[in-house]
Design a protein around this motif. Structure first.
Motif, PDB file in Angstrom:
ATOM      1  N   CYS A 267      47.910  41.268  16.853  1.00 45.33           N
ATOM      2  CA  CYS A 267      47.312  41.722  15.595  1.00 45.33           C
ATOM      3  C   CYS A 267      46.088  40.899  15.240  1.00 45.33           C
ATOM      4  O   CYS A 267      46.130  39.666  15.264  1.00 45.33           O
ATOM      5  CB  CYS A 267      48.359  41.611  14.477  1.00 45.33           C
ATOM      6  SG  CYS A 267      47.714  42.032  12.853  1.00 45.33           S
ATOM      7  N   SER A 268      44.992  41.592  14.873  1.00 49.15           N
ATOM      8  CA  SER A 268      43.755  40.929  14.459  1.00 49.15           C
ATOM      9  C   SER A 268      43.651  40.814  12.948  1.00 49.15           C
ATOM     10  O   SER A 268      42.623  40.360  12.442  1.00 49.15           O
ATOM     11  CB  SER A 268      42.556  41.706  14.999  1.00 49.15           C
ATOM     12  OG  SER A 268      42.484  42.984  14.377  1.00 49.15           O
TER      13      SER A 268
ATOM     14  N   GLY B 217      43.712  44.915   8.831  1.00 49.85           N
ATOM     15  CA  GLY B 217      44.158  45.565   7.598  1.00 49.85           C
ATOM     16  C   GLY B 217      44.132  47.080   7.628  1.00 49.85           C
ATOM     17  O   GLY B 217      44.461  47.723   6.628  1.00 49.85           O
ATOM     18  N   ILE B 218      43.752  47.672   8.757  1.00 56.22           N
ATOM     19  CA  ILE B 218      43.672  49.136   8.826  1.00 56.22           C
ATOM     20  C   ILE B 218      45.044  49.762   8.572  1.00 56.22           C
ATOM     21  O   ILE B 218      45.167  50.745   7.831  1.00 56.22           O
ATOM     22  CB  ILE B 218      43.111  49.583  10.196  1.00 56.22           C
ATOM     23  CG1 ILE B 218      41.630  49.208  10.279  1.00 56.22           C
ATOM     24  CG2 ILE B 218      43.323  51.078  10.419  1.00 56.22           C
ATOM     25  CD1 ILE B 218      40.994  49.446  11.639  1.00 56.22           C
TER      26      ILE B 218
ATOM     27  N   CYS C 104      46.165  51.709  14.562  1.00 58.02           N
ATOM     28  CA  CYS C 104      45.941  50.308  14.938  1.00 58.02           C
ATOM     29  C   CYS C 104      45.017  50.215  16.148  1.00 58.02           C
ATOM     30  O   CYS C 104      45.342  50.732  17.217  1.00 58.02           O
ATOM     31  CB  CYS C 104      47.262  49.617  15.257  1.00 58.02           C
ATOM     32  SG  CYS C 104      47.013  47.917  15.841  1.00 58.02           S
TER      33      CYS C 104
ATOM     34  N   MET D 226      44.366  47.669  17.956  1.00 58.01           N
ATOM     35  CA  MET D 226      44.802  46.630  18.895  1.00 58.01           C
ATOM     36  C   MET D 226      46.083  47.006  19.639  1.00 58.01           C
ATOM     37  O   MET D 226      46.535  46.248  20.498  1.00 58.01           O
ATOM     38  CB  MET D 226      45.047  45.310  18.148  1.00 58.01           C
ATOM     39  CG  MET D 226      43.879  44.822  17.319  1.00 58.01           C
ATOM     40  SD  MET D 226      42.419  44.414  18.313  1.00 58.01           S
ATOM     41  CE  MET D 226      43.003  42.917  19.103  1.00 58.01           C
TER      42      MET D 226
ATOM     43  N   ALA E 231      48.876  46.858  18.337  1.00 62.74           N
ATOM     44  CA  ALA E 231      49.820  45.806  17.923  1.00 62.74           C
ATOM     45  C   ALA E 231      51.096  46.366  17.307  1.00 62.74           C
ATOM     46  O   ALA E 231      52.090  45.644  17.201  1.00 62.74           O
ATOM     47  CB  ALA E 231      49.146  44.865  16.932  1.00 62.74           C
TER      48      ALA E 231
HETATM   49  S1  SF4 Z   1      45.931  47.826  12.268  1.00 63.17           S
HETATM   50 FE1  SF4 Z   1      46.846  46.654  13.957  1.00 63.17          FE
HETATM   51  S2  SF4 Z   1      45.470  44.906  14.299  1.00 63.17           S
HETATM   52 FE2  SF4 Z   1      45.001  45.775  12.255  1.00 63.17          FE
HETATM   53  S3  SF4 Z   1      46.280  44.596  10.816  1.00 63.17           S
HETATM   54 FE3  SF4 Z   1      47.451  46.420  11.404  1.00 63.17          FE
HETATM   55  S4  SF4 Z   1      48.744  45.752  13.156  1.00 63.17           S
HETATM   56 FE4  SF4 Z   1      47.104  44.238  12.889  1.00 63.17          FE
END
Ligand code: SF4
Ligand code: SF4
Length: 62
Positions: A11-12, A15-16, A51, A53, A55
């Motif tokens: 996770c980066s 906040g998406i 997301c 990433m 993640a």
């Molecule tokens: S969208 Fe993915 S990378 Fe971004 S905060 Fe949520 S889990 Fe982390």
């Protein structure tokens, strides 16, 4: 109840997913997304789809 499985190492903290979740399930906690309102999750999968990433690994039902 469904809930997302988040890999904090990937996770980066962008906040998406927090903004995408229609239920307010997620928030950024200590530099990674975390489930803060698990009972509200409806298992829609939008957080996982958005997301960038990869993640959010799965939406688990239990
Ligand atoms: S969208 Fe993915 S990378 Fe971004 S905060 Fe949520 S889990 Fe982390
Ligand atoms: S599966 Fe849907 S309701 Fe559950 S945390 Fe993800 S976006 Fe929110």
């Amino acid at each position: 109840m469904p809930h997302p499985i988040i890999n904090a190492d990937e996770c980066s903290a962008c906040g998406i997913c927090v903004d995408t979740c229609p239920q307010g399930v997620l928030d950024i906690v200590r530099d990674a997304a975390a489930v803060v309102n698990e009972d509200a999750c409806i298992g829609c999968g939008e957080c996982m789809e958005e997301c960038p990433m990869g993640a959010i690994e799965d939406i688990e039902e239990d």
